[in-house]
Design a protein around this motif. Structure first.
Motif, PDB file in Angstrom:
ATOM      1  N   LYS A   1       0.828  -1.214   0.000  1.00  0.00           N
ATOM      2  CA  LYS A   1       0.000   0.000   0.000  1.00  0.00           C
ATOM      3  C   LYS A   1       0.855   1.254   0.000  1.00  0.00           C
ATOM      4  O   LYS A   1       1.817   1.356   0.751  1.00  0.00           O
ATOM      5  CB  LYS A   1      -0.881  -0.015   1.256  1.00  0.00           C
TER       6      LYS A   1
ATOM      7  N   THR B   1       1.016   2.248   9.535  1.00  0.00           N
ATOM      8  CA  THR B   1      -0.421   1.953   9.611  1.00  0.00           C
ATOM      9  C   THR B   1      -0.917   1.914  11.058  1.00  0.00           C
ATOM     10  O   THR B   1      -2.009   2.408  11.356  1.00  0.00           O
ATOM     11  CB  THR B   1      -0.701   0.592   8.928  1.00  0.00           C
TER      12      THR B   1
ATOM     13  N   TYR C   1      -6.233   8.354  14.086  1.00  0.00           N
ATOM     14  CA  TYR C   1      -7.662   8.466  13.755  1.00  0.00           C
ATOM     15  C   TYR C   1      -8.506   8.398  15.034  1.00  0.00           C
ATOM     16  O   TYR C   1      -9.486   9.100  15.186  1.00  0.00           O
ATOM     17  CB  TYR C   1      -8.098   7.339  12.806  1.00  0.00           C
TER      18      TYR C   1
ATOM     19  N   LYS D   1      -2.580  17.725  -1.476  1.00  0.00           N
ATOM     20  CA  LYS D   1      -3.247  17.534  -0.190  1.00  0.00           C
ATOM     21  C   LYS D   1      -3.448  18.844   0.588  1.00  0.00           C
ATOM     22  O   LYS D   1      -3.817  18.837   1.766  1.00  0.00           O
ATOM     23  CB  LYS D   1      -2.462  16.541   0.656  1.00  0.00           C
TER      24      LYS D   1
ATOM     25  N   ILE E   1     -12.755   7.538   7.115  1.00  0.00           N
ATOM     26  CA  ILE E   1     -12.207   6.796   8.254  1.00  0.00           C
ATOM     27  C   ILE E   1     -12.356   7.625   9.529  1.00  0.00           C
ATOM     28  O   ILE E   1     -12.803   7.143  10.565  1.00  0.00           O
ATOM     29  CB  ILE E   1     -10.717   6.453   8.006  1.00  0.00           C
TER      30      ILE E   1
ATOM     31  N   GLY F   1      -1.278   4.193  -0.809  1.00  0.00           N
ATOM     32  CA  GLY F   1      -2.369   5.157  -0.635  1.00  0.00           C
ATOM     33  C   GLY F   1      -3.729   4.497  -0.759  1.00  0.00           C
ATOM     34  O   GLY F   1      -3.849   3.262  -0.663  1.00  0.00           O
ATOM     35  N   GLY F   2      -4.745   5.318  -1.021  1.00  0.00           N
ATOM     36  CA  GLY F   2      -6.132   4.868  -1.026  1.00  0.00           C
ATOM     37  C   GLY F   2      -6.438   3.782  -2.052  1.00  0.00           C
ATOM     38  O   GLY F   2      -7.338   2.963  -1.832  1.00  0.00           O
TER      39      GLY F   2
ATOM     40  N   GLY G   1       3.014  11.522   7.995  1.00  0.00           N
ATOM     41  CA  GLY G   1       3.045  11.641   6.542  1.00  0.00           C
ATOM     42  C   GLY G   1       4.445  11.509   5.998  1.00  0.00           C
ATOM     43  O   GLY G   1       5.435  11.651   6.713  1.00  0.00           O
TER      44      GLY G   1
ATOM     45  N   ASP H   1      -6.397   0.450  -0.483  1.00  0.00           N
ATOM     46  CA  ASP H   1      -7.572   0.208   0.366  1.00  0.00           C
ATOM     47  C   ASP H   1      -8.748  -0.249  -0.497  1.00  0.00           C
ATOM     48  O   ASP H   1      -9.455  -1.196  -0.171  1.00  0.00           O
ATOM     49  CB  ASP H   1      -7.978   1.494   1.112  1.00  0.00           C
TER      50      ASP H   1
ATOM     51  N   MET I   1      -8.078  17.891   6.239  1.00  0.00           N
ATOM     52  CA  MET I   1      -7.912  17.483   4.834  1.00  0.00           C
ATOM     53  C   MET I   1      -8.203  18.691   3.936  1.00  0.00           C
ATOM     54  O   MET I   1      -9.232  18.743   3.264  1.00  0.00           O
ATOM     55  CB  MET I   1      -8.870  16.338   4.484  1.00  0.00           C
TER      56      MET I   1
ATOM     57  N   TRP J   1     -11.423  -0.506   9.835  1.00  0.00           N
ATOM     58  CA  TRP J   1     -11.526   0.858  10.354  1.00  0.00           C
ATOM     59  C   TRP J   1     -12.663   1.006  11.352  1.00  0.00           C
ATOM     60  O   TRP J   1     -13.415   1.963  11.289  1.00  0.00           O
ATOM     61  CB  TRP J   1     -11.704   1.841   9.195  1.00  0.00           C
TER      62      TRP J   1
ATOM     63  N   LEU K   1     -10.188   8.945   1.509  1.00  0.00           N
ATOM     64  CA  LEU K   1     -10.636   7.938   2.479  1.00  0.00           C
ATOM     65  C   LEU K   1     -10.463   8.463   3.899  1.00  0.00           C
ATOM     66  O   LEU K   1     -11.203   8.089   4.801  1.00  0.00           O
ATOM     67  CB  LEU K   1      -9.827   6.640   2.303  1.00  0.00           C
ATOM     68  N   GLY K   2      -9.479   9.359   4.066  1.00  0.00           N
ATOM     69  CA  GLY K   2      -9.175   9.865   5.410  1.00  0.00           C
ATOM     70  C   GLY K   2     -10.407  10.428   6.101  1.00  0.00           C
ATOM     71  O   GLY K   2     -10.635  10.177   7.293  1.00  0.00           O
TER      72      GLY K   2
ATOM     73  N   LYS L   1       6.826   9.397   8.278  1.00  0.00           N
ATOM     74  CA  LYS L   1       6.986   7.995   7.867  1.00  0.00           C
ATOM     75  C   LYS L   1       5.628   7.434   7.476  1.00  0.00           C
ATOM     76  O   LYS L   1       4.604   8.103   7.625  1.00  0.00           O
ATOM     77  CB  LYS L   1       7.563   7.187   9.019  1.00  0.00           C
ATOM     78  N   PHE L   2       5.636   6.201   6.987  1.00  0.00           N
ATOM     79  CA  PHE L   2       4.382   5.490   6.708  1.00  0.00           C
ATOM     80  C   PHE L   2       4.208   4.460   7.804  1.00  0.00           C
ATOM     81  O   PHE L   2       5.067   3.609   8.002  1.00  0.00           O
ATOM     82  CB  PHE L   2       4.439   4.817   5.332  1.00  0.00           C
TER      83      PHE L   2
HETATM   84  P1  ADP Z   1      -4.509   9.084  -1.342  1.00  0.00           P
HETATM   85  O1  ADP Z   1      -4.930   7.771  -1.917  1.00  0.00           O
HETATM   86  O2  ADP Z   1      -4.614  10.217  -2.284  1.00  0.00           O
HETATM   87  O3  ADP Z   1      -3.156   9.026  -0.703  1.00  0.00           O
HETATM   88  P2  ADP Z   1      -6.764   8.734   0.492  1.00  0.00           P
HETATM   89  O4  ADP Z   1      -7.346   9.623   1.540  1.00  0.00           O
HETATM   90  O5  ADP Z   1      -7.705   8.242  -0.552  1.00  0.00           O
HETATM   91  O6  ADP Z   1      -5.509   9.485  -0.158  1.00  0.00           O
HETATM   92  O7  ADP Z   1      -6.129   7.436   1.187  1.00  0.00           O
HETATM   93  C1  ADP Z   1      -4.996   7.503   1.970  1.00  0.00           C
HETATM   94  C2  ADP Z   1      -4.851   6.200   2.731  1.00  0.00           C
HETATM   95  O8  ADP Z   1      -3.468   6.039   3.072  1.00  0.00           O
HETATM   96  C3  ADP Z   1      -5.618   6.188   4.026  1.00  0.00           C
HETATM   97  O9  ADP Z   1      -5.914   4.846   4.378  1.00  0.00           O
HETATM   98  C4  ADP Z   1      -4.589   6.784   5.016  1.00  0.00           C
HETATM   99  O10 ADP Z   1      -4.861   6.418   6.342  1.00  0.00           O
HETATM  100  C5  ADP Z   1      -3.322   6.133   4.498  1.00  0.00           C
HETATM  101  N1  ADP Z   1      -2.065   6.881   4.741  1.00  0.00           N
HETATM  102  C6  ADP Z   1      -1.626   8.005   4.112  1.00  0.00           C
HETATM  103  N2  ADP Z   1      -0.419   8.383   4.591  1.00  0.00           N
HETATM  104  C7  ADP Z   1      -0.100   7.478   5.548  1.00  0.00           C
HETATM  105  C8  ADP Z   1       1.042   7.312   6.414  1.00  0.00           C
HETATM  106  N3  ADP Z   1       2.082   8.156   6.382  1.00  0.00           N
HETATM  107  N4  ADP Z   1       1.042   6.250   7.264  1.00  0.00           N
HETATM  108  C9  ADP Z   1      -0.010   5.390   7.295  1.00  0.00           C
HETATM  109  N5  ADP Z   1      -1.098   5.492   6.512  1.00  0.00           N
HETATM  110  C10 ADP Z   1      -1.146   6.510   5.640  1.00  0.00           C
END
Ligand code: ADP
Length: 467
Positions: free
Chosen positions: A15, A349, A356, A298, A377, A17-18, A321, A21, A364, A246, A373-374, A346-347
């Protein structure tokens, strides 16, 4: 109804991004709605064979499943996919991305013939999969196996189109004639998404508002002309979220599970988050959270203009982020200057779940947002979204009206730092009215953005295309 779902990233395997998901949750929802679905994605390094209990089908393919019985086929090609990143490393795209995703598209089509899975619909997603409709209409058109297979291309983000130098056309194996105005040519470059938009049987995107916005010069990213030509074959279907993942009632990362009838638990998570973030532990201080790719899209440029003013108010601010180094630098600076901020570049989850759950307000301020999606969620976690009125944000967040008490978040329209700042102030006024805030939180948690309705819409769309 047989569906092949093509995506370059799928939760829980990989993953950024969205899109991941959506690809991990829509196919199981389609299965529940009666379709037989298989997914194809690359086997990146992060998709560990043991961890995910992958079964080897042959030297080129692994298999596993999600949902009840959605088979996930993973393409094995070490030289292309056995790398740390999905598309890039240290902010730089891999130089052979055209080779990598050409391989993905061609191999996907070969694979379904090899395993004799002839879908009614191939549902493609974004530029990485956009050559599939082109190959079907051009390279594979005389092969009976592929006859009558229809394609849909879903745009998750028009800002990413798969652009490559024209000299690399030979990599795709496509005829030179296709490098033209009515083909993949785009200002002297190869544009994979454009190819997909022209050759797919149908186009969809992930909210009704974004489906309209993409026909304008402001949001069309240069492809508005192509999209206007295909307007009658375009629909907007809103993304849902996975309520298993979620759900604050079930999520295992939380210190206390909670729901609309037990929102006290939310505030235990807030305290835990304040501890993790090295912030003052105090339930009363409004905690603003943001989880995002650090990209201009964003709204980070307008946030950057007012961030110091925001954090000088009696608030706490937590950011998770990664992305553009400019924003890494900006937030590192904010972190060292203001004790009431907690910055995580960082990324992660698990930390995302905690943010959240533990924040009060979720920011946003996107310039554009195909669905987002943020905000969905955060609503589910009782964290009130503060958004700009664009794309899917406009379709899912209704501005709170203090008189009628209607609405589920805070919305501003003009893409300006001042408008964002005013809206933060407005949200804090409501926050200070504890009774009203509690009602808002409870209402937010009762929203329903499950996949049920949207999966049905996709099934109707597939049926209308099936010949
Ligand atoms: P996009 O697909 O444009 O990045 P969305 O809001 O559709 O934006 O989806 C972003 C997804 O990625 C969400 O599930 C969000 O929680 C997750 N996400 C984004 N940045 C991070 C991060 N740094 N660490 C963990 N999850 C992240």
């Amino acid at each position: 109804m047989k569906i092949l779902f093509c995506s370059s990233e799928v939760v829980p395997f990989a993953k950024t991004g969205g899109l991941a998901d959506v690809a991990g949750t829509l196919p199981p929802a389609l299965e529940v709605a009666g379709a037989r679905v298989k997914i194809v994605m690359p086997r990146y390094r992060c998709v560990d064979v043991k961890k995910f209990k992958l079964k080897k089908l042959d030297d080129e393919t692994f298999s596993t499943s999600i949902g009840k019985n959605v088979e996930v086929l993973l393409l094995e090609k070490k030289s292309f996919f056995d790398r740390d990143g999905l598309y890039q490393q240290k902010g730089m795209d891999y130089p052979d991305n055209l080779d990598r995703f050409t391989y993905y598209c061609l191999q996907t089509l070969k694979l379904i013939k090899k395993i004799n899975f002839k879908p009614d619909i191939i549902h493609c997603n974004d530029w990485q999969t956009a050559l599939i409709p082109v190959y079907l209409k051009k390279m594979f058109k005389n092969d009976l196996f592929y006859k009558n297979i229809k394609t849909i291309l879903t745009i998750h983000n028009l800002g990413y189109q798969g652009l490559f130098p024209k000299e690399e056309l030979a990599v795709t194996g496509l005829n030179k004639e296709l490098f033209s105005l009515n083909g993949l040519e785009f200002y002297g470059k190869i544009n994979l998404l454009k190819g997909g938009l022209l050759f797919s049987d149908y186009i969809s995107t992930v909210s009704s508002t974004y489906a309209r916005e993409i026909h304008s010069a402001e949001f069309g990213c240069g492809l508005e002309g192509v999209l206007q030509k295909r307007k009658k074959d375009t629909a907007g279907i809103l993304n849902g979220i996975n309520y298993d993942e979620w759900d604050p009632r079930k999520n295992k990362a939380l210190v206390k599970n909670y729901g609309p009838d037990s929102i006290e638990g939310k505030y235990e998570n807030k305290e835990a988050l304040q501890k993790i973030g090295k912030l003052k532990v105090d339930r009363k201080i409004p905690l603003l959270g943001i989880i995002t790719r650090l990209a201009d899209q964003k709204g980070l440029d307008i946030l950057a203009e007012v961030i110091e003013e925001v954090v000088q108010m009696p608030v706490q601010f937590i950011l998770l982020g990664t992305g553009d180094p400019r924003y890494h630098k900006l937030f590192e600076g904010i972190s060292s200057k203001y004790k009431n901020t907690s910055i995580h570049l960082k990324f992660d989850t698990t930390l995302a779940y905690k943010i959240y759950a533990g924040s009060d307000i979720f920011l946003m301020p996107s310039y554009y947002e195909p669905c987002g999606l943020g905000q969905l969620i955060s609503l589910n976690f009782g964290t009130i979204p503060l958004v700009r009125r664009t794309g899917g944000l406009a379709d899912t967040v209704e501005d709170f009206d203090p008189f009628t008490k209607k609405g589920n978040g805070f919305v501003f329209s003009s893409y300006q730092a001042g408008a964002l700042l005013e809206t933060v102030k407005r949200s804090l006024c409501v926050y200070n009215d504890a009774k009203t805030w509690k009602k808002l939180v409870t209402r937010a948690m009762k929203s329903d953005f499950s996949w049920k309705k949207s999966a049905k819409e996709y099934i109707s769309l597939y049926k209308s295309l099936k010949s």
